[in-house]
Design a protein around this motif. Structure first.
Motif, PDB file in Angstrom:
ATOM      1  N   ARG A   1      61.771  88.553 -12.669  1.00  0.00           N
ATOM      2  CA  ARG A   1      62.870  88.700 -13.619  1.00  0.00           C
ATOM      3  C   ARG A   1      62.810  87.606 -14.686  1.00  0.00           C
ATOM      4  O   ARG A   1      62.963  87.853 -15.872  1.00  0.00           O
TER       5      ARG A   1
ATOM      6  N   HIS B   1      59.903  88.195 -17.008  1.00  0.00           N
ATOM      7  CA  HIS B   1      60.253  89.207 -18.011  1.00  0.00           C
ATOM      8  C   HIS B   1      61.086  88.571 -19.132  1.00  0.00           C
ATOM      9  O   HIS B   1      60.861  88.834 -20.312  1.00  0.00           O
ATOM     10  N   ARG B   2      62.035  87.743 -18.716  1.00  0.00           N
ATOM     11  CA  ARG B   2      62.935  87.130 -19.674  1.00  0.00           C
ATOM     12  C   ARG B   2      62.181  86.202 -20.636  1.00  0.00           C
ATOM     13  O   ARG B   2      62.448  86.171 -21.835  1.00  0.00           O
TER      14      ARG B   2
END
Lengths: 320, 320, 320
Positions: A236, A239-240
């Motif tokens: 996550r 991705h950020r």
């Protein structure tokens, strides 16, 4: 060209690269016809020797060989057993004795295809060896960039992800740069080599990298099953920080930037869901071009010709 | 006929069904010759995409495609990993990009082949999707019944077993009824739908079903690996109540009733050992006819034609 | 010759053996050409039915069939499930119904290929059945010895290892002896049959065996995964007592003795590392000859001809 093997891009001359890319054009044109096959390699045998599984690369080479009318045989490698140098050597002697014309090999160990090439008269195509090289990936990526930008010189490609362990990054940036494309790397500090090759820009911040003005953003696949995961706090978070989020997709769209990825995509990691339908995505075109370029490579090589001498010095593995 | 896909039988017109069955006759005749091959699909590529393993259906399609001179490539699906909609969509985009002409797909999820068909210009043949449909099985069964009873109208076929979860029951009874055959179901109350399609008789007692006067008894395979087992007290009990026991085999013989089964047979469950040598068994003929009918299906479809619109509404799955 | 099957060498006449070996010569010559393929079996289908995995034998038959222009299909056998006689019988009926022309079968049970042959019109080639026979191995070994010694009569071949459980030993010595070659066995007392076939010398001591004056030393593969291991104190000990050690390799070289092995070699067990480069090693030539001889065998058989009657009596297995 009397080249026997394709082991890595560094050993190809500029003329050879140009020839492979030009020759791929009529092969790709073939795919629009009803009969997508030419008799170029009729009566030749291609042996697939995959020590690492890879559905896509395997299928791509298999379809390419069949569209050249070659006979394709899989040599089933026992993945369970530890594959030692000795057994590879014996396998190669067996393939040589079978008088196969082409061997397409993928192996986790850098340099191994080169070792195989020296022991056989068959033409050896490296379909990926460890973190070393994946030359047909580099060629198909170059072909894809060239389709969009026929004048490649001065165009900018930003490669994003785990540069350090990526044979795709190595092969693709190598061929792009030889064709005059400017290349930059973006990724976590620990995954982008401190000493990039001369002329390659190095970024660790997405915003700075975008300010460089890329024409293409090339996302590398996060190798979940390999070492990548340990370097990121979480997928996550990856991705950020480095992925193409919805907001960044809008930015790509505004600036008319093209998107590439070697596949298969980890959705929600490298790319947000919406990126799958992005109009300037070249991802599926890379798949199609992969077959055309691999046809061109197989068609260019000459089994029985002299070996790839230049590569010998660099080989990292030994079969003994 | 300009049909692109074969997803389910309901979308075929009566003329299309007749044409596929008629066309299968010369293909079957081919098998008696020394060279069992025609150049009909020379230069075309068929990609096998099996998310559920099935040696027989896979081999049947593979042999059918090769007898049409097509090139066949297996796209190895990682059975171990959970196959999510996203990954199927990506796989299909890859196959579309590879410009494959035909995709033969088997998947555990109902409606998935239809989703695939809409995303690709390739002709998609459903080789079984969940409990939904197995259209080539239905067609080969119809072809087999027609060989024995050229005038099919008014003939009676009794289908025995787990009707509820069987895509074979669904596809086979669908096509037989459209060709004028009377169909009845026999099985445990919990496994035969309470609301059979109009005109289909429903039995739970073997004796009553036989009194109906079937010309063919069609035993479904007990899916040991699936849900069937929990519904029966034991396989031995199933055999006693719904199987073709020795005594029942004698009855079939006395009445001249034909025997069918989609294979592979669980001996001692659906059929007693002696039934394997029953003179009116059509089981092996179903295998042979399967290749001929699948050749006919592949030969009938037109890659690149418009999609199977009728099927769209019924699809139960989504790739998103 | 109107022979349908090749199940074991005992059923072949001397003329048939001679014909297969002679016919393999032009097939092998083919491998030196650019196009290594002939249209001999164009339009014929070869089905590979391997109940035991074997990469080398499988590839060898597959390449052989493709060089004859046949279509090759793998019939995936579920290795995990227990393969009972019933299921084999059903599989064979399926293959028969598919109208396949040739079935190449490997199975752990002696006599099973013979059972299959009687149930199908397809030509059946035994690719190894338990400890019973491996006829194409015997023929390729004979072909290889004949290449080195065109006048085979009176030449001496010493077979070393686990004679008792070896189908290679059985098939190879059978055909060599029929061609006039003198054969001797060497191995641990418990692994060399007390009652060797008439005329076969029996040794348990390496030195005595060498004093017999062999022209060829043929090392059998130690089957680590089978029963062999329990008979030896250790692999190291096996190498010391029966393997070709460095010292013994020097002796072979001094005496001009040829070296054979069916592959794959367990290095450090049957052979020391240095033996892999021995000038008189015929091991790789056995691989090449294997393809030529298997082409010759497939080309010789006549699907649909009468069965191999002689073999029937000897069969040890039953499908019921």
């Amino acid at each position: 060209m009397a080249r026997k093997d394709l082991l890595e891009l560094a050993s190809l001359t500029r003329e050879e690269i140009d020839r492979i890319l030009e020759q791929a054009v009529p092969f790709k044109e073939l795919f629009t016809r009803s009969v997508k096959k030419v008799p170029a390699l009729k009566g030749k045998s291609v042996l697939m020797l995959f020590y690492e599984p890879s559905t896509r690369t395997h299928s791509s080479f298999e379809v390419a060989a069949k569209r050249l009318s070659a006979d394709v045989t899989n040599f089933d490698v026992p993945h369970s057993s530890v594959v030692k140098g000795e057994s590879v050597r014996e396998t190669v002697e067996t393939l040589q004795a079978m008088r196969t014309d082409y061997i397409v090999v993928r192996h986790g160990r850098s340099g191994l295809p080169g070792m195989i090439a020296r022991q056989t008269k068959a033409s050896v195509v490296n379909a990926g060896d460890g973190a070393h090289a994946h030359p047909t990936q580099g060629l198909l990526d170059a072909f894809t960039v060239k389709e969009v930008f026929p004048e490649m010189s001065g165009k900018r490609v930003l490669i994003v992800g785990d540069i350090l362990h990526s044979r795709v990054a190595r092969s693709t940036s190598s061929v792009l740069r030889r064709l005059g494309v400017e290349v930059a790397y973006l990724g976590p500090g620990s995954l982008v080599p401190k000493c990039c090759p001369e002329g390659v820009r190095r970024f660790t911040d997405y915003r700075e990298a975008m300010a460089w003005g890329p024409d293409v953003v090339y996302l590398l696949r996060v190798q979940m099953e390999r070492q990548d995961v340990q370097y990121f706090p979480s997928l996550r978070e990856y991705h950020r920080v480095y992925g193409v989020t919805r907001d960044r997709l809008d930015e790509l769209e505004d600036k008319g930037i093209w998107l590439m990825h070697p596949g298969p995509v980890n959705r929600g990691v490298e790319l947000c869901d919406e990126a799958m339908d992005y109009q300037r995505s070249l991802i599926n075109r890379q798949v199609e071009n992969g077959i055309a370029v691999r046809m061109s490579v197989l068609y260019s090589l000459k089994p029985g010709a002299s070996g790839d001498e230049e590569a010998e010095g660099e080989a990292e593995a030994s079969l003994e």
